[in-house]
Design a protein around this motif. Structure first.
Motif, PDB file in Angstrom:
ATOM      1  N   HIS A  27       0.837  -1.207   0.000  1.00  0.00           N
ATOM      2  CA  HIS A  27       0.000   0.000   0.000  1.00  0.00           C
ATOM      3  C   HIS A  27       0.869   1.254   0.000  1.00  0.00           C
ATOM      4  CE1 HIS A  27      -2.459   3.235   1.727  1.00  0.00           C
ATOM      5  NE2 HIS A  27      -3.528   2.567   1.320  1.00  0.00           N
ATOM      6  N   SER A  28       1.892   1.277   0.859  1.00  0.00           N
ATOM      7  CA  SER A  28       2.775   2.429   0.960  1.00  0.00           C
ATOM      8  C   SER A  28       3.523   2.659  -0.351  1.00  0.00           C
ATOM      9  CB  SER A  28       3.776   2.213   2.100  1.00  0.00           C
ATOM     10  OG  SER A  28       4.739   3.244   2.140  1.00  0.00           O
ATOM     11  N   LEU A  29       3.971   1.595  -0.974  1.00  0.00           N
ATOM     12  CA  LEU A  29       4.712   1.700  -2.226  1.00  0.00           C
ATOM     13  C   LEU A  29       3.851   2.337  -3.315  1.00  0.00           C
ATOM     14  CD1 LEU A  29       7.240   0.922  -3.925  1.00  0.00           C
ATOM     15  CD2 LEU A  29       6.116  -1.286  -4.337  1.00  0.00           C
ATOM     16  N   ILE A  30       2.632   1.836  -3.473  1.00  0.00           N
ATOM     17  CA  ILE A  30       1.719   2.354  -4.501  1.00  0.00           C
ATOM     18  C   ILE A  30       1.396   3.818  -4.240  1.00  0.00           C
ATOM     19  CG2 ILE A  30      -0.598   2.134  -5.482  1.00  0.00           C
ATOM     20  CD1 ILE A  30      -0.414  -0.870  -4.780  1.00  0.00           C
ATOM     21  N   ALA A  31       1.155   4.147  -2.967  1.00  0.00           N
ATOM     22  CA  ALA A  31       0.782   5.512  -2.608  1.00  0.00           C
ATOM     23  C   ALA A  31       1.949   6.473  -2.762  1.00  0.00           C
ATOM     24  CB  ALA A  31       0.253   5.542  -1.177  1.00  0.00           C
TER      25      ALA A  31
END
Length: 223
Positions: A27-31
């Motif tokens: 999630h953090s990577l995509i965001a």
């Protein structure tokens, strides 16, 4: 790791460990990748991350699907590729198959390797990036900037990736299974996970053309 190191270490990985990165890390990577430059701040990307049963549902559907007829955005490369691009593509393919000892005449084995794209090379996470089909050339450039940002961040965080234009060949199936709203079309996929360092195919290091082949510096002193 700094950006320069991530640029040098990032590469297309085609064999992954079964261990899945934590959901919060994905999630953090995509965001975080959404800080990528975007003309007019349109942010034309739409991303679906798949793991577990959701990933299996898509790969099962692709295994029995027929590819779209080649044409338009379904092409991975332009038809009748010209020089020097044709030679670069040919050498990259030959170098890839050499790592896994598949000779050029073994068409069946090469097709089997190609089909692994449809399983995200058995990565535990698959990302699908979509774009509104009404968008233009500039927004496709923005998608590329997002893709590179995501891959560099993944490298920084100890993850491996492989960007895949392959998924456009099965766009209708992807859009149906993932219930993509109209008028969104799949732009590319990304295999994501931890690299299998023991896999021979991951030893490939694609060459880059000499600076002078593709760049000029004008008006500078001392060069």
């Amino acid at each position: 790791m700094n950006v320069t190191q991530a640029m040098k270490e990032r590469r297309s990985v085609r064999s992954f460990l079964p261990k899945a990165p934590p959901a919060l890390e994905v999630h953090s990577l995509i965001a975080d990748a959404a800080q990528a430059a975007s003309g007019g701040n349109l942010q034309p990307w739409r991303v679906v991350a798949l793991a577990g049963d959701a990933l299996q549902e898509l790969t099962d559907a692709i295994a029995s699907a027929q590819p779209l007829p080649e044409g338009g955005n379904n092409y991975t490369y332009p038809p009748n590729l010209w020089e020097p691009y044709r030679t670069r593509r040919f050498k990259n393919g030959e170098d890839l198959y050499k790592t896994i000892e598949i000779p050029r005449e073994d068409k069946a084995a090469r097709l089997e390797q190609l089909a692994k794209n449809g399983r995200f090379f058995d990565a535990p996470v698959g990302l699908l990036v979509f774009a509104d089909e009404r968008m233009g050339y500039a927004q496709w450039v923005d998608l590329g900037i997002y893709l590179q940002s995501l891959m560099l961040l993944a490298t920084e965080r100890g993850l491996a990736t492989c960007a895949q234009g392959y998924w456009r060949r099965y766009g209708d199936t992807v859009e149906r299974v993932l219930k993509a709203p109209e008028p969104y079309k799949v732009a590319y996929g990304i295999a994501l996970g931890y690299e299998d360092l023991a896999a021979p195919i991951n030893t490939l290091r694609a060459e880059r053309a000499p600076f002078g082949d593709w760049a000029q510096m004008r008006g500078f002193d001392g060069i």
